[in-house]
Design an enzyme around this catalytic site. Structure first.
Site, PDB file in Angstrom:
ATOM      1  N   LYS A  17      -6.531  10.483  -3.177  1.00 21.53           N
ATOM      2  CA  LYS A  17      -6.883   9.267  -3.917  1.00 21.53           C
ATOM      3  C   LYS A  17      -7.569   9.643  -5.219  1.00 21.53           C
ATOM      4  CE  LYS A  17      -7.759   4.574  -2.846  1.00 21.53           C
ATOM      5  NZ  LYS A  17      -8.486   3.566  -2.112  1.00 21.53           N
TER       6      LYS A  17
ATOM      7  N   TRP B  82      -3.487   5.959  -5.115  1.00 19.80           N
ATOM      8  CA  TRP B  82      -2.959   6.925  -4.156  1.00 19.80           C
ATOM      9  C   TRP B  82      -1.944   7.869  -4.770  1.00 19.80           C
ATOM     10  CZ3 TRP B  82      -5.500   7.654  -0.030  1.00 19.80           C
ATOM     11  CH2 TRP B  82      -6.130   6.598   0.639  1.00 19.80           C
TER      12      TRP B  82
ATOM     13  N   GLU C 125      -4.989  -2.963   3.970  1.00 23.29           N
ATOM     14  CA  GLU C 125      -4.698  -3.597   5.263  1.00 23.29           C
ATOM     15  C   GLU C 125      -5.840  -4.477   5.752  1.00 23.29           C
ATOM     16  OE1 GLU C 125      -3.940  -0.519   4.457  1.00 23.29           O
ATOM     17  OE2 GLU C 125      -2.137   0.200   5.464  1.00 23.29           O
TER      18      GLU C 125
ATOM     19  N   THR D  27       0.848  -1.178   0.000  1.00 25.54           N
ATOM     20  CA  THR D  27       0.000   0.000   0.000  1.00 25.54           C
ATOM     21  C   THR D  27       0.890   1.235   0.000  1.00 25.54           C
ATOM     22  OG1 THR D  27      -1.605   1.300   1.205  1.00 25.54           O
ATOM     23  CG2 THR D  27      -0.244  -0.153   2.541  1.00 25.54           C
TER      24      THR D  27
END
Ligand code: AMP
Length: 560
Positions: free
Chosen positions: A457, A462, A346, A201
């Site tokens: 975003k 991202w 996550e 991420t």
């Protein structure tokens, strides 16, 4: 060796031992189940090569066993990481199962990252093998000299499409590797807590962080996300995941589809409205999933051509807030049920989905819509809490907001190769801080109201505001710069750069934007620059992003 036991050996002294089988939750078991019970159900893929490929779960399971054998032949040991740079397609699907099923770890890489970031995460994950599609040949040729830990490069194609010349040393052909094997391979059973996949991420500041999923977490996530109040998947579905397999495992659909025996339809690299609509219709797709941006393309195409959706019944939209107007258009004009979902890398990624309870059916339509526009109720397996500044739980009254914390069976407890724990102890339990700010109502409907983490975003991808600021601050005429998210009708958010010039310096918007060229991926360059005399700060000197977002709430980006 089979790990199936008649009873659990972990019963505490004095307690009555249950007399139930204990079987480890193995990712391979999902595909074995599909091959045995839905063996002739199809997997259809639009290939990079351009054509449509079709085969069945039975074929996929056999080829995945061959992939496991081929990986073994390449000298990969248990726990070795194998990277993939690939679209949604049957070869990527086989790699998911062949790699994880043989106790290696599948590292799906987001090709939209800046090349330096890709090289960084390949090194961080210590990928031994890199499997990639034809689209990414130029990228991998450029990167290969820097990927010193990678022992084998595998091009996901057949002999006919292999390049005559390449700078990549000993480039291997995927189809040749698979065809050389006989499939005489028995899926091993091992501890279900073993790592199965890594997904990075880049949602927070600094270097990307690897979320390492286990077999257990992946199977439980697939199980829960197939439930009726979640994605409601069944053997009568034809499922087209638009969300990429390099984005948190396409929200788990390559696992939940075989779990229920649903047909899978993979769009490959063709994610434009026309190509998707064609597949929806030709493959009788009933369910799809993706970020809001992809639906704009589909809606535009259908509007222009006067088309309808004849089989598609529902879609999960998440990854970014789904605009209410898009929900209404899809529902009213195209008869599509939109299920708004929230999740994170996550969380494997599903945390909550918005589905009404029986009592809400009595409510006026407008109130039903208001609930469905929220990010929804948490799945069993995920618990949520909202807390105040010192960690005190906030009431679930639908308007008090707090930092959103989660815990559950498919939530990370840490990151690959990092010692520090991201978890927060509250009420004697460990919670993962999401970086989102939310309210929760008495029925458990969660609404994201803000974000405490400093990121932007855009179209589900991202952009690190810190990275944008660091580049701007390197400009000799910039005193201070802040990057904030600005609303955009297509991408949801786009970066706006707020700049304070050094005293007495001339600096134009164009000069600032030119400065980003070659320093960052093109799509991450801010859409606009505004100049201010000063940026508001907290007492401790941190930029007050919330104040800035408020100041520029009405800012119109160029071309919008
Ligand atoms: P990622 O790890 O890339 O999946 O990003 C997770 C983050 O995306 C969340 O923490 C939210 O900030 C944002 N996000 C995901 N889904 C939604 C949604 N439905 N509405 C608003 N934000 C969302």
């Amino acid at each position: 060796m089979s790990m199936t036991q008649e009873t659990s050996s972990k019963t505490p002294a004095g307690a009555l031992a249950a007399r139930m089988m204990t079987m480890p939750l193995m990712i391979s078991s999902l595909l074995v189940h599909a091959a045995r019970h839905s063996g002739d159900t199809e997997i259809v893929s639009r290939r990079v090569e351009g054509d449509l490929h079709r085969y069945t779960y039975k074929d996929a399971e056999l080829r995945s066993r061959k992939v496991a054998q081929a990986i073994e032949r390449l000298g990969c040991g248990v726990g070795d990481r194998i990277g993939t740079l690939a679209w949604n397609g049957y070869r990527h699907f086989e790699l998911y199962y062949g790699i994880s099923g043989s106790q290696r770890v599948c590292h799906t890489i987001n090709p939209r990252l800046f090349p330096e970031q890709i090289a960084w995460i390949v090194a961080d994950a210590q990928d031994q093998v890199l499997c990639f599609e034809l689209t990414f040949l130029p990228l991998v040729e450029k990167l290969a000299p820097h990927l010193t830990g990678v022992r084998h490069f595998v091009l996901l194609t057949d002999r006919a499409h292999m390049p005559a010349e390449t700078k990549i040393p000993n480039l291997l052909c995927y189809e040749e590797l698979v065809e050389a094997e006989n499939g005489d391979y028995v899926w091993p059973e091992f501890d279900e807590h073993t790592a199965a996949c890594i997904c990075y991420t880049s949602g927070t500041t600094g270097n990307p962080k690897g979320a390492v999923y286990s077999h257990r977490s992946t199977v439980l996530h697939a199980w829960a996300s197939a439930l009726p109040d979640a994605m409601d998947c069944s053997a009568s579905d034809s499922i087209l995941p638009v969300v990429p397999m390099f984005h948190v495992n396409a929200w788990g659909l390559p696992y939940s589809a075989p779990l229920v025996g649903a047909k899978l339809v993979f769009p490959g690299p063709h994610l434009d409205g026309k190509s998707l609509h064609e597949l929806f219709e030709s493959e009788k797709v009933t369910f799809s999933a993706g970020v809001p941006t992809i639906w704009l393309g589909v809606i535009n195409h259908m509007k222009q051509k006067g088309l309808r959706l004849s089989t598609l019944k529902r879609t999960v939209i998440g990854g970014s807030a789904c605009p209410p107007a898009m929900m209404r258009t899809l529902e009213n004009d195209y008869g599509l049920e939109v299920i708004h979902a929230w999740g994170m890398t996550e969380l494997s990624p599903l945390g909550s989905l918005s589905k009404l309870k029986a009592k809400h059916r009595e409510l006026p339509l407008e109130e039903q819509h208001r609930l469905l526009e929220k990010q929804g109720r948490s799945l069993y397996g995920i618990d949520m809490e909202i807390v105040g500044a010192s960690g005190e739980p906030q009431p679930w009254d639908g308007h008090t907001t707090g930092d959103l914390l989660v815990r559950g069976h498919w939530v990370v407890s840490g990151y690959h190769g990092r010692d520090e724990s991201p978890l927060q102890q509250i009420g004697g339990k460990a919670w993962f801080p999401t970086g989102d700010v939310a309210s929760i109502d008495a029925d458990g409907f969660m609404l994201i109201t803000d974000r405490s983490k400093d990121v932007i975003k855009s179209g589900g991808e991202w952009i690190s505001s810190i990275e944008l600021e660091n580049i701007a601050m390197a400009h000799p005429d910039v005193l201070e710069a802040a990057a904030i998210a600005c609303h955009h009708p297509k991408w949801d958010e786009r970066p706006l750069l707020v700049v304070v010039r050094k005293p007495g310096r001339e600096l134009s918007r164009e000069q600032v934007l030119d400065f980003y060229e070659g320093r960052i991926a093109k799509w991450q360059i801010p859409d606009d620059v505004v100049f201010v005399d000063e940026i508001p700060h907290t007492a401790t000197g941190k930029m007050l992003k919330a104040r800035l977002r408020e100041m520029f709430r009405e800012h119109r980006l160029p071309g919008v």
